[in-house]
Scaffold this active site. Structure first.
Site, short mmCIF file in Angstrom:
data_model
loop_
_atom_site.label_atom_id
_atom_site.label_comp_id
_atom_site.label_asym_id
_atom_site.label_seq_id
_atom_site.Cartn_x
_atom_site.Cartn_y
_atom_site.Cartn_z
N ASN A 104 69.19 15.99 6.94
CA ASN A 104 68.33 16.01 8.13
C ASN A 104 68.32 17.35 8.85
OD1 ASN A 104 68.02 13.31 7.51
ND2 ASN A 104 69.34 12.58 9.16
N TYR A 154 72.23 10.20 13.80
CA TYR A 154 70.93 10.22 13.13
C TYR A 154 69.90 10.96 13.99
CZ TYR A 154 66.48 8.60 11.26
OH TYR A 154 65.21 8.55 10.75
#
Length: 339
Positions: A104, A154
């Site tokens: 990510n 996240y």
């Protein structure tokens, strides 16, 4: 962005005359639907993932993005000369923190560095997430002007990835970031709430006499859900929008509605057929997840992309159930159904 030069590929015996589109993370839930939508529109599609899809919609190119270096990514771009790169790669919250940081965050940095070195013009469409915003007060829509304050690993790693893209855009890279709400629909992963519920319902249908209950975590949140095929349409709209409209932008992609997740699960149960008792497990420490209320403001998507969601959540739920039905899953494995 003006129309890029036509490609000249031939996939599956069909000549493709549209632009060449690279989909990173093409075997993932969202990436599969983007690849399918691009192929259906006549674009050349290169599907990039660690393991090739058994049912590719374009040309499968194996590449482990978690370990690919900047030089390897630059070499890939030079070899394949894409007009559009859609980054649908990433790691979600059910995986370990290290992998989320790698895919990510660090990978996105390597990607934008490599594309900045590419000689030919290329449009990057980066898929971020609504979880980059972090918790919001009930009743307050999430606009792109909101200062992100993600609560978990996240959201924080996805936000760093988006910031790499925006920084590269300020330096001249043709790039846009989409902040996507909770995607649902056919093929939803079993780690997601609706995917998990549908998988449990499918298993129960395949096991007569099994306990007629559906056990999930507490369903107290209201969140924005959008069909994955509408997300794919938004990615395509962003890929070919005029550069002056989207360059360096963050654009929300959602339904623009905060929906009670309990009502969605109850409707999924209703559509599945036989009655099922819904059991909600309270978290061990009694706390709730940070994002108890989410509603995206999709004004910019309507104005800049000419996009809005077209599928109802009922359609998403019906198609999700069909995609996990045991008999359909078996037929798909045997190649008896179209991908």
């Amino acid at each position: 962005m003006s129309s890029p030069p036509a490609g000249s590929g031939v996939w599956g015996g069909t000549a493709m005359t549209g632009p060449r589109v690279v989909v990173l993370g093409a075997t993932g839930f969202v990436g599969r639907h983007i690849a399918r939508a691009c192929a259906a529109a006549g674009h050349e599609v290169l599907e990039v993932s660690r393991s090739p899809s058994p049912t590719p919609h374009g040309r499968a190119v194996p590449l482990d993005l978690a370990t690919a270096t900047t030089a390897q990514l630059a070499g890939f771009a030079a070899a394949h000369r894409p007009e559009v790169v859609v980054n649908a790669a990433g790691s979600v919250w059910q995986t370990d923190d290290a992998l989320m940081r790698e895919l990510n965050d660090a990978f996105v940095h390597r990607l934008v560095t490599a594309l900045a070195q590419h000689a030919a013009p290329v449009r990057l469409v980066h898929l971020g997430t609504v979880h980059e915003y972090g918790p919001a007060p009930a009743g307050v829509p999430l606009t792109e002007a909101r200062t992100p304050a993600p609560a978990g690993v996240y959201g924080r790693t996805k936000l760093r990835g988006t910031r790499w893209v925006l920084g590269a855009a300020r330096d001249g890279l043709d790039a846009v970031a989409l902040r996507v709400a909770n995607a649902c629909g056919p093929g939803a992963p079993p780690q997601s709430l609706l995917g998990k519920a549908a998988a449990q319902l499918a298993r129960r249908a395949a096991q007569p006499g099994a306990p007629a209950e559906l056990r999930l975590s507490a369903l107290t949140a209201r969140r924005d859900f959008v069909d994955v095929r509408d997300v794919a349409a938004a990615a395509m709209a962003a890929a070919f929008a005029p550069r002056e409209a989207v360059q360096g932008r963050v654009i929300n992609v959602g339904r623009g509605q905060a929906v009670a997740v309990r009502s969605l699960v109850e409707r999924l149960v209703e559509l599945s057929g036989p009655a099922v008792r819904l059991v909600e497990d309270e978290p061990p420490d009694g706390t709730r997840g940070p994002a108890q209320w989410q509603q995206t403001d999709i004004t910019l998507a309507r104005r800049l992309l000419g996009w809005c969601p077209t599928r109802t959540l009922d359609t998403s739920l019906r198609d999700l159930l069909e995609s996990v039905a045991p008999q359909r899953a078996g037929m798909a494995r045997d190649g008896l159904l179209p991908s």
